[in-house]
Structure formats: structure tokens, C-alpha cells
Design a protein around this motif. Structure first.
Motif, PDB file in Angstrom:
ATOM      1  N   ASN A 151       0.171   2.187   0.112  1.00 44.06           N
ATOM      2  CA  ASN A 151      -1.030   1.962   0.447  1.00 44.06           C
ATOM      3  C   ASN A 151      -1.365   2.948   1.776  1.00 44.06           C
ATOM      4  N   PRO A 152      -2.466   3.705   1.587  1.00 47.55           N
ATOM      5  CA  PRO A 152      -2.683   4.537   2.848  1.00 47.55           C
ATOM      6  C   PRO A 152      -2.729   4.026   4.325  1.00 47.55           C
ATOM      7  N   ASN A 153      -2.888   2.815   4.350  1.00 47.69           N
ATOM      8  CA  ASN A 153      -2.704   2.318   5.890  1.00 47.69           C
ATOM      9  C   ASN A 153      -1.671   1.764   6.187  1.00 47.69           C
ATOM     10  N   ASN A 154      -0.311   2.008   5.530  1.00 55.05           N
ATOM     11  CA  ASN A 154       0.796   1.720   5.890  1.00 55.05           C
ATOM     12  C   ASN A 154       1.191   1.970   7.380  1.00 55.05           C
ATOM     13  N   ALA A 156       4.519   1.999  10.416  1.00 52.05           N
ATOM     14  CA  ALA A 156       5.979   2.306  10.503  1.00 52.05           C
ATOM     15  C   ALA A 156       6.737   1.280  10.177  1.00 52.05           C
ATOM     16  N   GLU A 157       6.419  -0.105  10.709  1.00 53.56           N
ATOM     17  CA  GLU A 157       6.876  -1.386  10.356  1.00 53.56           C
ATOM     18  C   GLU A 157       6.608  -1.816   9.241  1.00 53.56           C
ATOM     19  N   CYS A 158       5.437  -1.750   8.325  1.00 54.94           N
ATOM     20  CA  CYS A 158       5.173  -2.260   7.110  1.00 54.94           C
ATOM     21  C   CYS A 158       4.872  -1.481   6.085  1.00 54.94           C
ATOM     22  N   VAL A 159       5.481  -1.191   4.964  1.00 55.40           N
ATOM     23  CA  VAL A 159       5.235  -0.240   3.945  1.00 55.40           C
ATOM     24  C   VAL A 159       4.855  -1.021   2.760  1.00 55.40           C
ATOM     25  N   GLU A 160       3.628  -0.976   2.422  1.00 53.92           N
ATOM     26  CA  GLU A 160       2.961  -1.588   1.137  1.00 53.92           C
ATOM     27  C   GLU A 160       2.889  -0.784  -0.078  1.00 53.92           C
ATOM     28  N   LEU A 161       3.693  -1.329  -1.434  1.00 53.42           N
ATOM     29  CA  LEU A 161       3.760  -0.471  -2.611  1.00 53.42           C
ATOM     30  C   LEU A 161       3.253  -1.051  -3.758  1.00 53.42           C
ATOM     31  N   ASP A 235      -8.699  -2.417  -3.249  1.00 54.46           N
ATOM     32  CA  ASP A 235      -9.767  -1.819  -4.314  1.00 54.46           C
ATOM     33  C   ASP A 235      -8.601  -1.026  -5.331  1.00 54.46           C
ATOM     34  N   ALA A 236      -8.297  -1.747  -6.468  1.00 51.89           N
ATOM     35  CA  ALA A 236      -7.248  -1.062  -7.170  1.00 51.89           C
ATOM     36  C   ALA A 236      -7.713   0.136  -7.894  1.00 51.89           C
ATOM     37  N   SER A 237      -8.738   0.347  -8.417  1.00 56.91           N
ATOM     38  CA  SER A 237      -9.316   1.601  -8.836  1.00 56.91           C
ATOM     39  C   SER A 237      -9.388   2.582  -7.832  1.00 56.91           C
ATOM     40  N   GLY A 238      -9.453   2.455  -6.623  1.00 54.60           N
ATOM     41  CA  GLY A 238      -9.652   3.477  -5.422  1.00 54.60           C
ATOM     42  C   GLY A 238      -7.846   3.993  -5.155  1.00 54.60           C
ATOM     43  N   LEU A 239      -7.083   3.178  -5.608  1.00 58.66           N
ATOM     44  CA  LEU A 239      -5.703   3.408  -5.340  1.00 58.66           C
ATOM     45  C   LEU A 239      -5.088   3.935  -6.507  1.00 58.66           C
ATOM     46  N   GLY A 240      -5.629   3.786  -7.860  1.00 54.50           N
ATOM     47  CA  GLY A 240      -4.940   4.532  -8.937  1.00 54.50           C
ATOM     48  C   GLY A 240      -4.088   3.525  -9.425  1.00 54.50           C
ATOM     49  N   ILE A 241      -4.122   2.253  -9.298  1.00 55.77           N
ATOM     50  CA  ILE A 241      -3.209   1.405  -9.715  1.00 55.77           C
ATOM     51  C   ILE A 241      -3.233   0.786 -11.248  1.00 55.77           C
ATOM     52  N   LEU A 242      -4.593   0.729 -11.517  1.00 55.74           N
ATOM     53  CA  LEU A 242      -4.694   0.259 -13.007  1.00 55.74           C
ATOM     54  C   LEU A 242      -4.554   1.338 -14.057  1.00 55.74           C
TER      55      LEU A 242
END
Length: 242
Positions: A151-154, A156-161, A235-242
Motif C-alpha cells: 500500500n503506498p500509504n504505509n 513505519a509502524e504499519c505495512v499493508e501488503l 481500489d484493487a485495480s489502481g493497486l494492480g491486485i486483480l
């Protein structure tokens, strides 16, 4: 088949107590949460497991109208344990040493799903967060970054993958982490205290715990983009997840 509102979330929390650079105790917990996310999922078929170094820490699967929970702490336990084999007997934690910590997710249900992981790193002392020590000194080495999208909004304390693509039933993801290390810079975090003619060096890590919490949750593949937006706010499409 009836569908219900559900969020499926796992939290694995690993804590090591540092006392003058020695490990005093180890404790960890795996907990399940049910939040008010509006994510339709086929409850009777969902399931997910968290694995550490190839072994299941905990799994939760819905079967015959009830949740089936299994953990590495045995029958009757609702919480699993991470990092329990990180150190050998009588071994003390060594700064800058890399310890094996291969973390993966397995789809233990009978429907395909998309998977998200959240990793929290922080320091605690006497039940309070220590903000003077950087989470970056808790170095959980992230790998397979082409498959696990950050997630580009990660912070230092929280990293979202987000795991890229569908995780089929019975399959296991590529690892999202492979080692853990406490940065040797920790030893330089000290303050000088003067009391009359006495000068004392006080290390900031004395009596401090480092925490690594891992949350794992999943959404179904049917109407996945809407489900991710509702459950995860992305937004899944924006992140390229799908």
C-alpha cells in the motif's frame, strides 16, 4: 447458497522482551476479530491459515455451521504462537543476527480468495508504547515484492501488503517475509544521566519489548473489486491486485 456479511481476520502477535540485550521471556498470541465490514463471503466455504517456517501457527475454517480453530498450542487454545523457536535453549538474542522467519498464507477453505496482510512493528515498556525507538530497528525482511504489493500509504509502524492475484483453494502464497533481525543501532540508543559526580549511561532498550503483529484477512473472488473496496477501503485495480 446463503451469503452473509463477514470479515475474516487473523492477528498473529509476537513479542520478545529485551533486558540489557538478553531475552527474558517470549510470548505471542493469535486472535480473531469480527468487524463491521460489508464484505459478502460464502461463510460455509471460507478458510485461511498462517504459516511460520512451514508450520501452521493457526488456522480457522468454517465447517458445518461452526468455526474450526487449530493452533500450534494444541487443542482448546484459541491463540497460536510465533517466534517460539527463534532462540535455542539458554540462547540470548544477538543484535544484527538474522533469524529465520518465513511467513506465508494458505487458503485452507474450499473457495478461491484474495488475501491481505498487515504487519505492525513497535516497542513497548510497562504496557506503554515507546516512541523514542524506531520501528525500523525491528527488521522483518520483506520478500517477493513483485507478488506482495505494498500500500503506498504505509507507515513505519504499519505495512499493508496485498497478494497479487487469486489464491486458489489449497494453495500457499509465496513468503512475504523470510528473516527477522534487531538492528545493532539499538545498542547506540542511550542517554547520559549525571547526578553530582556520578555519570551513568542509560540504554533506551532496557526493559523494552519489541512487537511484531501480523494480520491476515481474505475476501471472495466474486465481485472482488467491490468486496475489497468495502472490506479494505482500497481500489484493487489502481493497486494492480486483480
Amino acid at each position: 447458497m446463503a451469503k452473509k456479511k463477514l470479515t475474516y481476520l487473523m492477528l498473529a502477535s509476537a513479542v520478545l522482551l529485551l533486558l540489557s540485550s538478553a531475552v527474558g521471556s517470549t510470548r505471542a498470541a493469535l486472535t480473531y476479530y469480527s468487524e463491521n465490514y460489508v464484505a459478502k463471503i460464502t461463510v460455509s466455504q471460507i478458510g485461511v491459515s498462517l504459516l511460520e517456517n512451514g508450520e501452521i501457527v493457526s488456522s480457522r475454517d468454517y465447517n458445518k455451521n461452526e468455526w474450526k480453530v487449530n493452533t500450534n498450542k494444541g487443542a482448546g487454545s484459541t491463540s497460536g504462537e510465533l517466534l517460539s523457536n527463534m532462540l535455542g535453549q539458554e540462547e540470548k538474542l544477538a543484535l544484527n543476527k538474522k533469524y529465520d522467519e518465513k511467513l506465508t498464507v494458505k487458503n485452507s477453505g474450499s473457495i478461491d480468495e484474495y488475501v491481505r496482510v498487515r504487519i505492525y512493528r513497535y516497542w513497548m515498556k510497562n504496557g506503554q508504547k515507546v516512541t523514542t525507538l524506531s520501528p525500523d530497528m525491528i527488521d522483518l525482511n520483506l520478500v517477493n515484492t513483485d507478488q506482495w504489493i505494498k500500500n503506498p500509504n504505509n507507515t513505519a509502524e504499519c505495512v499493508e501488503l496485498f497478494y497479487k492475484g487469486i489464491l486458489p483453494t489449497g494453495k500457499e502464497t509465496k513468503p512475504f517475509a523470510d528473516t527477522i533481525r534487531i538492528d545493532g543501532k539499538l545498542a547506540s540508543e542511550a542517554a547520559i544521566e549525571t547526578n553530582g559526580d556520578t555519570i551513568k549511561t542509560v540504554y533506551k532498550y532496557d526493559g523494552v519489548e519489541f512487537h511484531v503483529d501480523v494480520e491476515v484477512d481474505a475476501v471472495q473472488t466474486h465481485n472482488a473489486q467491490d468486496a475489497m473496496k468495502s472490506a479494505w477501503g482500497v481500489d484493487a485495480s489502481g493497486l494492480g491486485i486483480l
